[in-house]
Design an enzyme around this catalytic site. Structure first.
Site, PDB file in Angstrom:
ATOM      1  N   ASP A  55      -0.279  -2.315   3.243  1.00 57.97           N
ATOM      2  CA  ASP A  55      -0.857  -1.840   1.987  1.00 57.97           C
ATOM      3  C   ASP A  55      -2.121  -2.657   1.748  1.00 57.97           C
ATOM      4  OD1 ASP A  55      -1.558  -1.216  -0.611  1.00 57.97           O
ATOM      5  OD2 ASP A  55       0.487  -1.264  -1.378  1.00 57.97           O
ATOM      6  N   ILE A 102      -4.540  -2.178  -0.485  1.00 58.31           N
ATOM      7  CA  ILE A 102      -5.100  -1.734  -1.761  1.00 58.31           C
ATOM      8  C   ILE A 102      -6.112  -2.725  -2.338  1.00 58.31           C
ATOM      9  CG2 ILE A 102      -3.260  -2.739  -3.153  1.00 58.31           C
ATOM     10  CD1 ILE A 102      -3.391  -0.377  -5.001  1.00 58.31           C
TER      11      ILE A 102
END
Lengths: 488, 474
Positions: free
Chosen positions: B230, B232
């Site tokens: 991830d 992000i």
């Protein structure tokens, strides 16, 4: 050296590698045929006309005008930019209060203000697609079931079952009584489930119906409410086509039934699914709504809505638009008027050639009866006919079997996703097909007696075909092929 | 009363966690610079509010993108009707190029392998649905983002097994910890389908080292399982060591050439919620080299597509390379400055944190302020900080940290003045509560012995009942 397919499949989940996405259904096959050869009045006049997509394209001018006159509704214009930061930053799954208020207000308007909706019961979702899946997750465990009257929207097989593990059990409806949902059929479906040891958690209806375009009458709605109340199961009402009802009989919402005095029902069993994709023509904006009379469901659904919230940029636009009551009233009335006119033109045109449709008062489609054109009353024959319609008549329509219709020969044909001229072309193609089919039937009969007649008839149909081609060269286009969608 | 599903009635949504409870307390009494100066300052929300001016100015200069127009002509209808789950091609192209740019163009992304989702929340859940069956497991290094308990487990039925990381080595993932977690899963009869990491890390605020990444790739290769990264916060890596994406590692190892197939089992999750500060727009993405994953995830994205209106705006924005270049560097600069401010403010209160180089928060060490080395003590301290100091910060236990006393404190979601005030409050609290002298700038502070601390605790409680706030007013 590399992994075999079965290895790869083991690497992924059963959900990912199975067919639960339902895209092998002919409903989607027709789409693919259209995608590879889409009609265009000048660039591809022999292409497939899309009549398998239930879109409402008749009233965009009204909305465009509103958008132009209300720059403050967009957070990106000079007028609206001061709110950009707050809106872009807002990720609260309750949604913007003005959004919920506007949606509740709009839902009331669509129902002629005969009922009001509480903004605090409005939960967002990723379109009605997301709403249905979310409700299935909230109301049922894997292996449990929902009852669903047939015929029904094909993607329900994906939306309600794919990732949830929930089952769908059909409730039989037949053409002899216009596919009415009867108490007997409901009881029968319920009993079948009991016998098979499947726990039924609810009943799901679409009202107005997709694919039928009909609305449920008061008595039927009441009987549904009585049924679910007795069985203590949920009732999910998909009212996505609520504002597409253009004539009598008018739309009655389940919300209205609940307000009737003599109706006794545990309100906590009732849930409504809504969306702006059909009534407003905004499928791209992904505005889905779950409205539940059950607090626990509202709470749970709200948490789940994290997986499919509506973009705040869109919430802001919708909030602004739908709180403009004057615009909303005007839009609903005009949209209904245009749908009525288009529906009339289409059905009258069809009737002239002896093609009938189920009598309907709403929706963006007709339920066309082509059983006369089946070689035999079977689903194989329906599929064969459907392939002719796609590949020879060049119309993408949706075969009834993809809607789980129990009787072969029915087709859903959409009429609101194109301009007048394209509709004329489509009508002409249907007329020609019907005539050719009749002629072919006559020929086949005569051929049994006198072989030498066939060449004359062939030249007749040849002439008809060239007229067919002229008609297809209509200069006017619906929305020109979107450069946003690149056909691969 | 009719029964709902088990999912509806259980706690797997994770919202009983203190992470969310702190939010709720904040909602009841939110700080405002003018209207509610005594309110709770929100430091539990990892938002990036530092660069909106750049975006707003771009919008002011690009009215077409904002106003549903192309070359002055309205394309409202086109956008309103566009529901193709493949997404708007220009948007995916712009997004993949932006992702490349963030990674210094060391890797490139193919838009055909990018699947859009309604935020990283939806992207992570969708990946779980694709990669694991109900009852199977993913390994996650602790501490991890509390929302994963909901996103990865709730509706999917997937289990999370923690990979325990400790402060002894700055919470880096070790081979031992990985193997232990894998064994633990086997002991519990859970089939491990993959490892999920957040890089840069939430809540640590650090980027993963090359060593860690290589070790992870080797591990998942050996075990034949997936690796979800991830990323992000990839655009928030504001100082050295620079951010290294797992995609870079795969490229360096020439994974697509040596036939190991591990490159097909590495998937990246991305979103614009942190880097661009647009959580409201719900823009998430899954990137995978595995065609089957892309195909399945694309179909699943029907449940959470990105609004076409938003896709169109962001396609225009992210295609403007002048903007993206300026934004990325300015974003780094402002985050770096703001983090420095927080770190120095904490130091003045005698509090240190893990040396961080990314993210929108610091991983703060308050072990020395605990009554005892327990999670009960951590909760006690946390409550004091929320209710008395009036700062909503996130306790490490909500992030599944194995050591009590760590807190995640956000710095990019408020003005500088508010951050200053928060640090003043904290300093005053530490000074009064622990009766320590003013600390110098080097972060030295003295520890109290246990008995003196216990009597102080009683004293502070009496104080709060006496309505005497240790927090200076404004």
């Amino acid at each position: 050296m590399g992994f075999t397919l079965s290895n790869q499949q083991q690497q992924l989940s059963k959900i990912a590698t199975g067919n639960g996405h339902g895209e092998n259904s002919p409903y989607f096959e027709g789409w693919k045929a259209f995608d590879s050869n889409p009609y265009h009045p000048t660039k591809n006049p022999h292409g497939v006309i899309q009549m398998g997509l239930a879109e409402n394209q008749l009233s965009f001018d009204l909305i465009q005008e509103w958008v132009l006159n209300h720059p403050e509704a967009s957070i990106c214009t000079a007028e609206g930019a001061k709110e950009f930061k707050d809106i872009a930053n807002f990720q609260d799954y309750h949604g913007l209060p003005e959004f919920r208020n506007a949606v509740a207000n709009f839902m009331g308007n669509v129902r002629g203000n005969r009922v009001t909706f509480d903004p605090d019961r409005i939960v967002m979702s990723g379109g009605a697609t997301g709403a249905h899946e979310m409700l299935a997750f909230c109301l049922a465990d894997p292996g449990e079931a929902f009852l669903m009257p047939v015929p029904y929207y094909p993607a329900f097989d994906r939306d309600l079952r794919w990732r949830t593990g929930v089952q769908l059990l059909p409730v039989a409806c037949e053409s002899f009584n216009n596919f009415k949902i009867t108490r007997a059929a409901l009881e029968d479906a319920y009993e079948k489930a009991q016998k098979a040891n499947i726990r039924v958690k609810g009943l799901l209806i679409t009202n107005p119906s997709n694919p039928l375009g009909t609305v449920l009458d008061r008595e039927t709605l009441k009987s549904l409410v009585t049924f679910i109340n007795e069985k203590n199961i949920h009732l999910v009402c998909d009212e996505i086509y609520a504002a597409t009802v253009f004539t009598q009989p008018s739309f009655i919402s389940i919300a209205e039934i609940l307000e009737e005095e003599e109706v006794e029902c545990n309100r906590e069993l009732i849930h409504i699914v809504y969306s702006l994709s059909k009534d407003m023509g905004f499928p791209g904006f992904r505005v889905g709504i779950v409205y539940s009379y059950n607090d626990a469901v509202v709470n749970c659904a709200r948490k789940m809505s994290s997986f499919g919230l509506v973009s705040t940029q869109t919430q802001r636009l919708i909030a602004s638009m739908l709180s403009d009551n004057e615009f909303v009233d005007r839009f609903i009335a005009e949209s209904a008027r245009r749908l009525k006119a288009r529906h009339a033109k289409f059905t009258v045109g069809l009737e002239e050639e002896g093609t009938t449709c189920l009598k309907s008062s709403g929706g963006l489609f007709v339920w066309m009866d082509l059983h006369k054109h089946l070689k035999e009353p079977t689903f194989e024959a329906e599929m064969a006919l459907w392939r002719i319609i796609i590949h020879e008549v060049k119309l993408n329509v949706s075969p009834g079997s993809s809607f789980h219709c129990p009787e072969p020969g029915w087709f859903r044909v959409c009429f609101a996703n194109m301009d007048d001229q394209t509709m004329e072309v489509a009508l002409e193609r249907i007329r020609n097909f019907v005539l050719q089919d009749k002629e072919a039937a006559v020929v086949a009969m005569k051929k049994k007696k006198r072989c030498w007649q066939s060449s004359k008839n062939l030249s007749l149909s040849f002439n008809r075909r060239s007229r067919f081609d002229e008609v297809m060269m209509s200069p006017h286009s619906p929305i020109p092929q979107s450069p946003l969608v690149r056909a691969t | 009363m009719c029964m709902l599903s088990r999912k509806a009635t259980c706690n797997s949504h994770g919202q009983d966690s203190s992470y969310f409870l702190g939010w709720q307390e904040y909602e009841k009494n939110p700080f405002h610079e003018v209207r509610n100066t005594k309110g709770i300052i929100q430091m539990g929300l990892a938002e990036n509010q530092l660069c909106f001016d750049i975006l707003k100015s771009w919008i002011a200069n690009n009215p077409d993108a904002a106003g549903f127009k192309r070359n002055g002509e309205s394309i409202f209808a086109e956008l309103a009707l566009f529901q193709d789950y493949h997404g708007i091609p220009e948007f995916k192209k712009a997004l993949t190029e932006f992702m490349s740019e963030i990674r210094g163009n060391k890797v490139s992304f193919d838009p055909n392998h990018l699947v859009l989702a309604a935020g990283a929340t939806s992207a992570n859940e969708t990946l779980m649905f694709c990669l694991a069956n109900h009852g199977e497991a993913f390994l996650l290094p602790t501490p991890y983002y509390p929302g994963f308990d909901r996103d990865l487990k709730w509706r999917t039925g997937v289990e999370i097994i923690p990979i325990h990381c400790t402060s002894s080595n700055g919470f880096q993932i070790t081979e031992t910890a990985l193997q232990e977690a894998y064994l633990e899963a086997q002991k519990r009869n859970l089939r491990v389908k993959g490892v999920l990491v957040t890089n840069p890390s939430n809540p640590l605020g650090t980027t993963m080292t090359r060593n860690e990444l290589n070790m992870l790739v080797s591990f998942v290769d050996e075990k034949g399982i997936h690796l979800v990264s991830d990323e992000i916060y990839s655009g928030t890596a504001f100082s050295t060591p620079s951010f290294v994406s797992v995609m870079e590692i795969l490229k360096e190892r020439k994974c697509d050439e040596n036939g190991s197939q591990v490159w097909k089992r590495v998937h990246v999750v991305y979103s614009l919620s942190k880097d661009l500060g647009l959580p409201g727009f719900r823009v998430g993405a899954i990137y995978s080299n595995d065609d089957m994953v892309v195909a399945a995830a694309t179909k699943m994205s029907s449940f959470g597509l990105v609004s076409s209106q938003t896709q169109y705006l962001l396609a225009a924005m992210l295609s403007d390379k002048k903007l993206t270049k300026n934004y990325i560097s300015e974003n780094h600069k402002r985050l770096r400055q703001r983090q420095k401010k927080l770190v120095s403010g904490l130091q003045k209160a005698g509090i240190s944190c893990l040396k961080g180089n990314a993210g929108l928060f610091c991983w703060v060490d308050m072990r020395h302020l605990l009554r005892s080395n327990t999670f009960e003590a951590e909760m006690e301290l946390w409550k004091k900080i929320v209710y008395e100091v009036r700062l909503n910060i996130s306790p490490g236990s909500s992030c599944h940290c194995t050591e009590p006393g760590w807190f995640r404190v956000c710095f990019a979601n408020m003005s500088e003045e508010t951050l200053d005030l928060a640090m003043q409050r904290l300093k005053a609290f530490v000074t009064e509560y622990y009766n320590v002298p003013e600390v110098n700038g080097h972060g030295q502070n003295s520890r109290l012995n246990h008995s003196r601390r216990r009597s102080l605790t009683k004293w502070v409680f009496r104080l709060s009942f006496d309505d005497r706030s240790p927090i200076p007013g404004r």
